[in-house]
Design a protein around this motif. Structure first.
Motif, short mmCIF file in Angstrom:
data_model
loop_
_atom_site.label_atom_id
_atom_site.label_comp_id
_atom_site.label_asym_id
_atom_site.label_seq_id
_atom_site.Cartn_x
_atom_site.Cartn_y
_atom_site.Cartn_z
N ASP A 37 39.08 47.50 24.60
CA ASP A 37 37.63 47.36 24.44
C ASP A 37 37.21 45.92 24.14
N ARG A 38 38.17 45.00 24.08
CA ARG A 38 37.87 43.58 23.86
C ARG A 38 38.22 42.73 25.08
N SER A 39 38.44 43.36 26.21
CA SER A 39 38.81 42.61 27.41
C SER A 39 38.04 43.15 28.61
N THR A 40 38.08 42.39 29.69
CA THR A 40 37.37 42.73 30.92
C THR A 40 38.29 42.45 32.10
N TYR A 41 38.05 43.15 33.21
CA TYR A 41 38.87 42.93 34.41
C TYR A 41 38.53 41.62 35.12
N GLU A 42 37.56 40.88 34.64
CA GLU A 42 37.19 39.61 35.27
C GLU A 42 38.17 38.52 34.86
N PHE A 43 39.37 38.58 35.45
CA PHE A 43 40.42 37.61 35.16
C PHE A 43 40.17 36.35 36.01
N PHE A 44 39.13 35.63 35.69
CA PHE A 44 38.72 34.50 36.51
C PHE A 44 39.40 33.19 36.12
N VAL A 45 39.77 33.04 34.84
CA VAL A 45 40.43 31.82 34.36
C VAL A 45 41.80 32.23 33.85
N PHE A 46 42.84 31.81 34.55
CA PHE A 46 44.17 32.31 34.21
C PHE A 46 45.23 31.28 34.59
N GLN A 47 46.43 31.54 34.13
CA GLN A 47 47.59 30.73 34.50
C GLN A 47 48.79 31.67 34.55
N GLN A 48 49.57 31.57 35.60
CA GLN A 48 50.75 32.42 35.74
C GLN A 48 52.00 31.56 35.59
N ARG A 49 52.87 31.95 34.65
CA ARG A 49 54.12 31.24 34.42
C ARG A 49 55.25 32.25 34.39
N GLY A 50 56.08 32.26 35.42
CA GLY A 50 57.16 33.23 35.47
C GLY A 50 56.62 34.64 35.50
N ASP A 51 57.08 35.44 34.57
CA ASP A 51 56.64 36.84 34.49
C ASP A 51 55.36 37.01 33.68
N THR A 52 54.86 35.94 33.10
CA THR A 52 53.72 36.03 32.20
C THR A 52 52.43 35.59 32.87
N LEU A 53 51.40 36.41 32.76
CA LEU A 53 50.06 36.07 33.19
C LEU A 53 49.22 35.82 31.94
N ILE A 54 48.67 34.62 31.83
CA ILE A 54 47.87 34.24 30.67
C ILE A 54 46.42 34.16 31.12
N LEU A 59 35.50 26.02 18.79
CA LEU A 59 35.18 25.57 20.14
C LEU A 59 34.30 26.65 20.77
N ASP A 60 33.01 26.36 20.87
CA ASP A 60 32.08 27.43 21.25
C ASP A 60 31.83 27.52 22.75
N ARG A 61 32.34 26.58 23.54
CA ARG A 61 32.09 26.59 24.98
C ARG A 61 33.43 26.64 25.72
N LEU A 62 34.10 27.79 25.64
CA LEU A 62 35.37 27.94 26.34
C LEU A 62 35.17 27.78 27.84
N TYR A 63 36.05 27.02 28.45
CA TYR A 63 35.89 26.74 29.88
C TYR A 63 37.19 27.04 30.63
N VAL A 64 38.22 26.24 30.39
CA VAL A 64 39.53 26.45 31.01
C VAL A 64 40.60 26.11 29.98
N PHE A 65 41.87 26.33 30.37
CA PHE A 65 42.97 26.03 29.46
C PHE A 65 44.19 25.60 30.27
N HIS A 66 45.17 25.06 29.57
CA HIS A 66 46.46 24.76 30.18
C HIS A 66 47.56 25.07 29.17
N PHE A 67 48.41 26.03 29.52
CA PHE A 67 49.57 26.37 28.70
C PHE A 67 50.72 25.48 29.14
#
Length: 380
Positions: free
Chosen positions: A45-62, A95-103
């Motif tokens: 109930d705290r997530s959405t299927y709109e996985f628009f900003v993501f990073q995939q590393r190996g078996d992990t989807l962030i 940080l109130d304006r989340l935009y993108v990230f880099h793991f």
């Protein structure tokens, strides 16, 4: 507990042409890729299927969960969420304006604000803020703002002490500037910027407006890229050294069907622009499979603008599309076509078993709020 999470994550981590008219998909016998499996990830109930900003590393989807202000980590093989990293919204480390990230690693996770790099967070996997980004003046087409692209199509990425990023223009002058420069890096230790002035639009795209100004790029090294402009049927393999261009190899990746972009005027009405987007070929994200030494290139196929008054479709969710597959030497291996209405190809990614296409098109009848499903396509 944190050290265990670190071990788990570290192991897991270790558009347009002159051809118009609707393109139907009638021959599916020569599809290069086939459906291998489906992967379903649970949503709470705290997530959405709109996985628009993501990073995939190996078996992990962030995934950047913007509504919940968190980074959510999923295991693709176990089909479950394995960790959630909260990001403070207020306070000294907010940080109130989340935009993108880099793991980059469990000890270096970059969380970026929109239009800014300064004061963006560097966190570790426990949620501790270990540093903030500081830098000297950056020359932008709008003073004080840095329109860093940062999406999965052109991600911000740390190489050594340098944060590499692409920018998009913020002003009409920037859009029209044939010499606008897109590639930069920031030394996070010194705050100094470096601009790669041999990276700009191909000459035949300069000094004109187009229905699509975006690009996708893959960073291979500090001065090596694959660059793909969404309106061009060509992909460029660019190499440089010490700020100088060494080579730029143009590789035609149009599946034997060349597409020629046509410029538009700056005052083109929105309805006409949408019509051109619907009726024209355009390209999207390129996916590099280093293991198999191939590139998959997304191409959107022409369709017609709906006749029903008041409809404003998203062209890139309403069009049939295909993946054109090439060797790194430019040999065309074949295509794989898909009908519109099920997937959102803009946010597909290349994972351990092939191309992961999310079934999150608004027109998809099986769209659900408690999971997101990816169909995985690979070689037969």
């Amino acid at each position: 507990m944190i050290s265990l999470i670190k071990k788990i994550l570290f192991g897991a981590v270790l558009f347009a042409c002159s051809c118009t008219g609707e393109t139907d998909i009638t021959d599916t016998t020569n599809q290069l890729l086939s459906l291998k499996k489906s992967v379903s990830l649970p949503l709470d109930d705290r997530s959405t299927y709109e996985f628009f900003v993501f990073q995939q590393r190996g078996d992990t989807l962030i995934v950047l969960n913007q509504p919940n202000h968190s980074l959510d980590f999923y295991s693709l093989s176990h089909e479950e969420m394995i960790y959630r990293l909260p990001i403070e919204k207020e306070g000294i480390n907010g940080l109130d304006r989340l935009y993108v990230f880099h793991f980059h690693s469990p000890d270096s996770i970059f969380i970026f604000s929109q239009m800014l790099l300064k004061n963006s967070l560097i966190m570790d996997i426990s949620g501790k803020v270990v540093d903030r980004i500081r830098h000297k003046e950056f020359v932008s087409d709008r003073a004080g703002l840095i329109n860093h692209y940062g999406s999965s199509s052109a991600p911000n990425i740390l190489m050594g002490s340098e944060l590499h990023f692409s920018t998009l223009p913020l002003t009409n002058e920037g859009i029209d500037d044939k010499d606008y420069l897109h590639e930069h890096s920031l030394d996070i230790a010194t705050g100094d910027f470096k601009t790669y002035d041999y990276i700009n639009r191909p000459y035949y795209l300069q000094s004109h407006r187009w229905i699509n100004q975006f690009f996708t790029r893959i960073k291979l090294g500090k001065e090596e890229w694959y660059y793909s402009w969404n309106i061009s049927d060509t992909v460029y393999h660019i190499k440089g050294q010490d700020g100088r261009l060494l080579s730029s190899k143009a590789i035609a990746m149009h599946g034997g069907n060349p597409t020629k972009p046509e410029p538009i005027t700056a005052d083109l009405p929105n309805k006409k622009l949408l019509q051109l987007e619907m009726e024209s070929y355009s390209y999207g994200k390129i996916l590099l499979d280093k293991k198999r030494e191939v590139i998959h290139r997304l191409r959107y196929l022409p369709t017609s603008l709906p006749e029903k008054p008041g409809q404003q479709p998203n062209a890139y969710l309403s069009k049939n599309f295909e993946y054109l597959t090439y060797t790194l030497e430019g040999e065309f291996l074949g295509s794989t076509q898909f009908k519109a209405g099920t997937y959102d190809p803009r946010v597909a990614f290349l994972g351990p078993d092939g191309i992961y296409l999310p079934k999150i098109n608004p027109s998809f009848a099986g769209l659900r709020e408690d999971n997101i499903t990816y169909d995985v396509y690979g070689f037969k």
